[in-house]
Design an enzyme around this catalytic site. Structure first.
Site, PDB file in Angstrom:
ATOM      1  N   ASP A   1      -6.576  24.209  -3.199  1.00  0.00           N
ATOM      2  CA  ASP A   1      -6.893  22.855  -3.645  1.00  0.00           C
ATOM      3  C   ASP A   1      -8.051  22.266  -2.849  1.00  0.00           C
ATOM      4  OD1 ASP A   1      -4.869  23.126  -5.434  1.00  0.00           O
ATOM      5  OD2 ASP A   1      -3.577  21.573  -4.611  1.00  0.00           O
TER       6      ASP A   1
ATOM      7  N   ASP B   1      -6.495  19.457   2.377  1.00  0.00           N
ATOM      8  CA  ASP B   1      -5.342  19.267   1.501  1.00  0.00           C
ATOM      9  C   ASP B   1      -4.092  19.771   2.224  1.00  0.00           C
ATOM     10  OD1 ASP B   1      -4.313  18.625  -1.330  1.00  0.00           O
ATOM     11  OD2 ASP B   1      -3.510  20.626  -0.970  1.00  0.00           O
TER      12      ASP B   1
ATOM     13  N   HIS C   1       0.057  24.537  -6.796  1.00  0.00           N
ATOM     14  CA  HIS C   1      -0.629  23.781  -5.756  1.00  0.00           C
ATOM     15  C   HIS C   1      -0.656  24.616  -4.484  1.00  0.00           C
ATOM     16  CE1 HIS C   1      -0.779  19.621  -7.555  1.00  0.00           C
ATOM     17  NE2 HIS C   1      -0.024  20.276  -8.424  1.00  0.00           N
TER      18      HIS C   1
ATOM     19  N   GLU D   1       0.289  20.601   1.722  1.00  0.00           N
ATOM     20  CA  GLU D   1       1.476  20.728   0.877  1.00  0.00           C
ATOM     21  C   GLU D   1       2.674  20.340   1.726  1.00  0.00           C
ATOM     22  OE1 GLU D   1       1.181  21.125  -2.247  1.00  0.00           O
ATOM     23  OE2 GLU D   1      -0.941  21.697  -2.210  1.00  0.00           O
TER      24      GLU D   1
END
Length: 242
Positions: free
Chosen positions: A156, A7, A151, A9
């Site tokens: 995540d 994941d 998040h 960001e």
């Protein structure tokens, strides 16, 4: 195959508008179980956050000011993911950003080194016409995400690993599948699988008091029915019980 749940960001929703990756979180799965060999880096983006992006991630430019740029961790990252299957939710988003980072450095495409599985596509096929965000899948599949307030790349990825296992659970989960004995990397070199790196699965151990209660229950059933088929006695034919 070695699997990496990944994941990212970012500073915004579109890399084409100049947004950059600010966090990469990866969880390694061996034989579909977390190995504990994770990869997590915060990155200095050299650009501003789009409005709302900071609220989603909780990250700030001040926090990221002393973090490495992608170019400083790219070799470490590529060595970690090389030859693996990447498990990503909405893979086009994360891969788009990562491919942009690779392109900015003049590097070859990440997709040439890995294979990609998109859990969003899997979820849409299994649950058509339903919401299939990570939070929605956690609720539907019984995955605990109560600790997810913001998040975060690694958080995540850890949650997605549980969601992926729940989405793909089948006979292989209870021992009917034949696991591969090794994982082959893109360069063609086979690495022997080391079971010692796996985290232990829980074992259910019967206590002495539970065993005594079980035996007492069986004794009552023997006395009441006159049969004890679990002890090896022949079960009566239908004609014998008619």
């Amino acid at each position: 195959m070695r699997q990496i749940v990944l994941d990212t960001e970012t500073t915004g929703l579109e890399w084409k508008k100049g947004n950059r990756v600010v966090e990469i979180g990866c969880v390694e799965l061996l034989e579909r179980r977390p190995s504990g060999n994770n990869f997590h880096r915060y990155l200095k983006p050299d650009c501003e956050f789009e409005p709302g992006a900071q609220e989603v991630t909780g990250l700030t430019l001040d926090f990221l000011a002393d973090k490495p740029r992608f170019e400083e961790v790219v070799e470490e990252f590529l060595a970690y993911v090389d030859g693996a299957e990447l498990i990503i939710h909405n893979a086009s988003f994360d891969m788009g950003f990562l491919e942009n980072e690779m392109s900015l450095l003049g590097r070859s495409r990440l997709a040439e080194r890995v294979t990609v599985t998109d859990t969003l596509a899997m979820a849409r096929e299994r649950f058509p016409s339903q919401r299939n965000s990570l939070d929605a899948l956690c609720r539907r599949l019984g995955v605990d995400n109560s600790h997810r307030q913001l998040h975060g790349g690694l958080l995540d990825a850890q949650i997605l690993a549980d969601v992926y296992i729940a989405l793909t659970s089948g006979q292989e989960e209870i021992g009917f599948g034949q696991p591969e004995s090794n994982s082959t990397h893109a360069a063609g070199n086979a690495q022997a699988f080391d079971a010692s790196v796996l985290l232990p699965r829980p074992r259910v151990v019967v206590t002495a008091s539970e065993q005594e209660a079980h035996e007492a229950r069986l004794a009552k059933l023997r006395k009441k029915s006159g049969h004890a088929w679990w002890d090896g006695e022949r079960a009566p034919e239908p004609s014998e019980t008619a």
